[in-house]
Design an enzyme around this catalytic site. Structure first.
Site, PDB file in Angstrom:
ATOM      1  N   TYR A  80       0.869  -1.213   0.007  1.00 31.64           N
ATOM      2  CA  TYR A  80      -0.019  -0.048  -0.046  1.00 31.64           C
ATOM      3  C   TYR A  80       0.907   1.212  -0.033  1.00 31.64           C
ATOM      4  O   TYR A  80       0.468   2.098  -0.553  1.00 31.64           O
ATOM      5  CB  TYR A  80      -0.750  -0.155   1.112  1.00 31.64           C
ATOM      6  CG  TYR A  80      -1.942   1.043   1.081  1.00 31.64           C
ATOM      7  CD1 TYR A  80      -3.353   0.908   0.652  1.00 31.64           C
ATOM      8  CD2 TYR A  80      -1.656   2.445   1.497  1.00 31.64           C
ATOM      9  CE1 TYR A  80      -4.043   1.897   0.337  1.00 31.64           C
ATOM     10  CE2 TYR A  80      -2.670   3.334   1.386  1.00 31.64           C
ATOM     11  CZ  TYR A  80      -3.816   3.132   0.967  1.00 31.64           C
ATOM     12  OH  TYR A  80      -4.876   4.110   0.609  1.00 31.64           O
ATOM     13  N   PHE A 132      -7.316  21.981 -24.220  1.00 32.52           N
ATOM     14  CA  PHE A 132      -7.421  20.391 -24.460  1.00 32.52           C
ATOM     15  C   PHE A 132      -8.650  20.220 -23.498  1.00 32.52           C
ATOM     16  O   PHE A 132      -8.866  20.767 -22.427  1.00 32.52           O
ATOM     17  CB  PHE A 132      -6.361  19.639 -23.918  1.00 32.52           C
ATOM     18  CG  PHE A 132      -6.847  18.021 -24.295  1.00 32.52           C
ATOM     19  CD1 PHE A 132      -6.931  17.729 -25.389  1.00 32.52           C
ATOM     20  CD2 PHE A 132      -7.145  17.281 -23.025  1.00 32.52           C
ATOM     21  CE1 PHE A 132      -7.222  16.168 -25.631  1.00 32.52           C
ATOM     22  CE2 PHE A 132      -7.482  15.866 -23.316  1.00 32.52           C
ATOM     23  CZ  PHE A 132      -7.713  15.431 -24.623  1.00 32.52           C
ATOM     24  N   THR A 133      -9.656  19.338 -23.811  1.00 30.81           N
ATOM     25  CA  THR A 133     -10.956  19.005 -23.392  1.00 30.81           C
ATOM     26  C   THR A 133     -10.910  19.021 -21.815  1.00 30.81           C
ATOM     27  O   THR A 133     -11.571  19.684 -20.891  1.00 30.81           O
ATOM     28  CB  THR A 133     -11.560  17.751 -24.071  1.00 30.81           C
ATOM     29  OG1 THR A 133     -10.664  16.761 -23.891  1.00 30.81           O
ATOM     30  CG2 THR A 133     -12.015  18.040 -25.586  1.00 30.81           C
ATOM     31  N   ASP A 223       2.065  20.696 -19.724  1.00 36.62           N
ATOM     32  CA  ASP A 223       1.192  19.368 -20.051  1.00 36.62           C
ATOM     33  C   ASP A 223       2.084  18.438 -21.095  1.00 36.62           C
ATOM     34  O   ASP A 223       2.365  18.751 -22.148  1.00 36.62           O
ATOM     35  CB  ASP A 223      -0.149  19.518 -20.931  1.00 36.62           C
ATOM     36  CG  ASP A 223      -0.744  18.382 -21.169  1.00 36.62           C
ATOM     37  OD1 ASP A 223      -0.211  17.356 -21.304  1.00 36.62           O
ATOM     38  OD2 ASP A 223      -2.040  18.386 -21.399  1.00 36.62           O
ATOM     39  N   LYS A 266       0.149   8.131 -23.325  1.00 28.83           N
ATOM     40  CA  LYS A 266       0.565   8.328 -24.770  1.00 28.83           C
ATOM     41  C   LYS A 266       1.878   8.180 -24.872  1.00 28.83           C
ATOM     42  O   LYS A 266       2.377   6.989 -24.710  1.00 28.83           O
ATOM     43  CB  LYS A 266      -0.100   9.863 -24.843  1.00 28.83           C
ATOM     44  CG  LYS A 266      -1.386  10.199 -25.171  1.00 28.83           C
ATOM     45  CD  LYS A 266      -2.211  10.231 -24.026  1.00 28.83           C
ATOM     46  CE  LYS A 266      -3.468  10.750 -24.223  1.00 28.83           C
ATOM     47  NZ  LYS A 266      -4.018  10.653 -22.941  1.00 28.83           N
ATOM     48  N   ARG A 390     -12.856  15.818 -33.845  1.00 31.73           N
ATOM     49  CA  ARG A 390     -12.234  17.006 -32.765  1.00 31.73           C
ATOM     50  C   ARG A 390     -12.726  18.287 -33.761  1.00 31.73           C
ATOM     51  O   ARG A 390     -11.828  18.926 -34.327  1.00 31.73           O
ATOM     52  CB  ARG A 390     -10.694  16.758 -32.952  1.00 31.73           C
ATOM     53  CG  ARG A 390      -9.969  15.332 -32.239  1.00 31.73           C
ATOM     54  CD  ARG A 390      -9.873  15.647 -30.789  1.00 31.73           C
ATOM     55  NE  ARG A 390     -10.827  15.508 -29.932  1.00 31.73           N
ATOM     56  CZ  ARG A 390     -10.801  15.086 -28.611  1.00 31.73           C
ATOM     57  NH1 ARG A 390      -9.675  14.707 -28.187  1.00 31.73           N
ATOM     58  NH2 ARG A 390     -11.697  15.065 -27.873  1.00 31.73           N
ATOM     59  N   PHE A 457     -18.551  14.938 -26.163  1.00 34.44           N
ATOM     60  CA  PHE A 457     -18.212  14.242 -27.205  1.00 34.44           C
ATOM     61  C   PHE A 457     -18.086  12.692 -26.923  1.00 34.44           C
ATOM     62  O   PHE A 457     -17.998  11.947 -27.745  1.00 34.44           O
ATOM     63  CB  PHE A 457     -16.651  14.662 -27.814  1.00 34.44           C
ATOM     64  CG  PHE A 457     -15.587  14.803 -26.792  1.00 34.44           C
ATOM     65  CD1 PHE A 457     -15.517  15.785 -25.998  1.00 34.44           C
ATOM     66  CD2 PHE A 457     -14.678  13.544 -26.698  1.00 34.44           C
ATOM     67  CE1 PHE A 457     -14.462  15.785 -25.090  1.00 34.44           C
ATOM     68  CE2 PHE A 457     -13.775  13.533 -25.612  1.00 34.44           C
ATOM     69  CZ  PHE A 457     -13.587  14.810 -24.814  1.00 34.44           C
TER      70      PHE A 457
END
Ligand code: PLI
Length: 465
Positions: A80, A132-133, A223, A266, A390, A457
């Site tokens: 943990y 960005f969303t 980011d 990514k 997009r 979306f």
């Protein structure tokens, strides 16, 4: 022309790996796809994966892990607290990205939530190089307002500026004059800007931004979801970087910022995971306390030990020059086929996908009938290739007025997962898009029949007009 020496000759970007295990994919008939897309409300997010042949919905969490990463999964220390794997991850982040403090999160938006909650106060403004969303939504949920400071060229699909992720400093200056630096908790800089088509920011622009924000006492949060792809473009396109490795360039980019959020799904080559990385100790303490509320203890942040191990190894693999050259090379292979056939796409070809320009692909459709949503459905119907809208659907509604945001870019993203598909798959994708392009005049638009409140979306439903 001078004779080329052996070392100067063009060399192909063949993948720096070979295939050890395969996953079978499903082929479907047109009638089956017609039934599936109707059932999915013409939204490719609502299709079942079993009904998809080549899945280019996203490059997020869809990478193939290496044998080393899978071996690392077997070394999960599922304690943990204080798992060995956390320390491996921390070491990899410090070595390759250079940030001091690291908090794992279940994925990128987990980090965005924590960051937004600790830094943003109601009434604040958060400038960024295009929205960005999920990033913008977390900024808004924390009471902030996003302000777009990307250069105008980024909003023009045909403009071939080599660094369409660059910040327009005069836009930032205007925002500071209007609201004051005190109401700007940080500038959010994405590398390889997703919504612009995977477009990079240059090192020169990062440096100029750094000098400018330091003058005003405003930190930069990075980011870094696709930082390796951005670094590769700097190496290829920016003066003075040809002989630097992608790893060196990544470290330099990070050194110009104060902290980062990252979806490790990514560039970092894992199926799940994210990080929040910060240099300031006090902020780190705040974040590591808040992460306990939303994600889990600060040494696992919603991940299993094995996930953190896979991420530590994935980060190391993701910064290798031969990996990133082949990764972007494959995207460029597909993009160049489209360009040669006269199919309208975002230029220059981006790092993580080929973006079809639905406005020019289907010029007879108004944005109000969702050309990109329509085109994504048509490509799926043609071949079982899944892509993503997009455009106006992804852009959502304005925070204050509730009106639709109407982005200049109305795109369909053919996103290439890392290390997953072959060149032959890319040929099939091209042939399918070319076939839809030939019949484009017959395509009719869609109307929205269901709209969810957040990030519409993902779950909105549509019907043919
Ligand atoms: O999907 P997450 O929560 O791991 O990460 C959110 C996120 C943050 N920043 C950027 C630039 C992203 O691209 C991103 C997620 N992108 C997705 C899911 C995509 O399909 O592009």
């Amino acid at each position: 022309m001078a004779q080329l020496g052996n070392s100067d000759r063009h060399r192909s970007w063949a993948e720096p790996y070979k295939i050890k295990m395969v996953e079978l994919v499903h082929m479907t008939t047109r009638a089956e796809r017609e039934a599936a897309i109707r059932k999915a409300g013409f939204n490719t997010f609502l299709l079942k994966s079993k009904d998809v042949y080549i899945d280019l919905l996203t490059d997020s969490g869809t990478s193939a892990m290496s044998d080393r990463q899978w071996a690392g999964m077997m070394m999960g220390d599922e304690a943990y607290a204080g798992s060995e794997n956390f320390y491996h991850l921390e070491k990899a982040v410090r070595k390759y990205y250079g940030y001091k403090y690291v908090i794992p999160t279940h994925q990128g938006r987990g980090a965005e939530n924590i960051l937004s909650k600790i830094l943003i106060k109601p009434g604040d403004f958060i400038p960024g190089n295009m929205y960005f969303t999920t990033t913008r939504l977390h900024q808004e949920l924390a009471g902030g307002t996003f302000a777009d400071i990307v250069i105008d060229e980024a909003h023009d699909a045909e403009n071939e500026h080599p660094f369409k992720g660059n910040v327009d400093l005069s836009k930032l200056e205007a925002l500071i004059s209007k609201v004051g630096a005190k109401r700007i908790p940080y500038v959010c800089i994405a590398t390889a800007v997703n919504m612009a088509g995977g477009q990079p920011i240059s090192m020169a622009n990062m440096k100029a931004l750094r000098a400018f924000t330091q003058k005003h006492g405003i930190p930069i949060i990075h980011d870094m979801t696709r930082v390796a792809e951005n670094a590769y473009f700097i190496q290829q396109r920016e003066k003075g970087y040809r002989s630097k490795s992608v790893a060196e360039i990544i470290k330099e980019i990070c050194s110009l910022t104060d902290g980062a959020t990252m979806s490790a799904k990514k560039d970092a080559l894992v199926n799940i995971g994210g990080i929040l990385a910060i240099n300031n100790k006090k902020l780190y303490e705040k974040a590591s306390n808040l992460v306990v509320v939303y994600e889990g203890l600060h040494t696992y942040g919603g991940l299993a030990g094995r996930d953190m191990e896979a991420m530590a190894i994935g980060i190391t693999e993701s910064v290798q020059d031969d990996h990133i050259r082949a990764r972007v090379g494959q995207v460029e292979y597909l993009g160049n086929k489209m360009l040669e056939a006269g199919i309208p796409i975002v230029k220059p070809i981006g790092g993580h996908g080929v973006f079809l320009d639905a406005k020019r692909f289907l010029p007879h459709l108004q944005q109000s009938v969702f050309p990109a949503q329509t085109l994504a459905a048509e490509v799926y119907l043609d071949s079982g290739v899944r892509s993503m809208e997009r455009g106006i659907v992804s852009a959502g509604r304005q925070k204050d007025t509730g009106k639709d945001n109407k982005p200049e870019l109305e795109l369909v993203r053919l996103t290439i997962p890392r290390r997953v598909y072959t060149q032959a798959h890319m040929d099939v994708v091209f042939e399918s898009v070319a076939s839809v392009y030939e019949d484009r005049k017959k395509v009719r638009g869609l109307k929205m029949t269901y709209e969810p409140k957040y990030l519409r979306f993902f779950q909105a439903r549509f019907a043919r007009i």
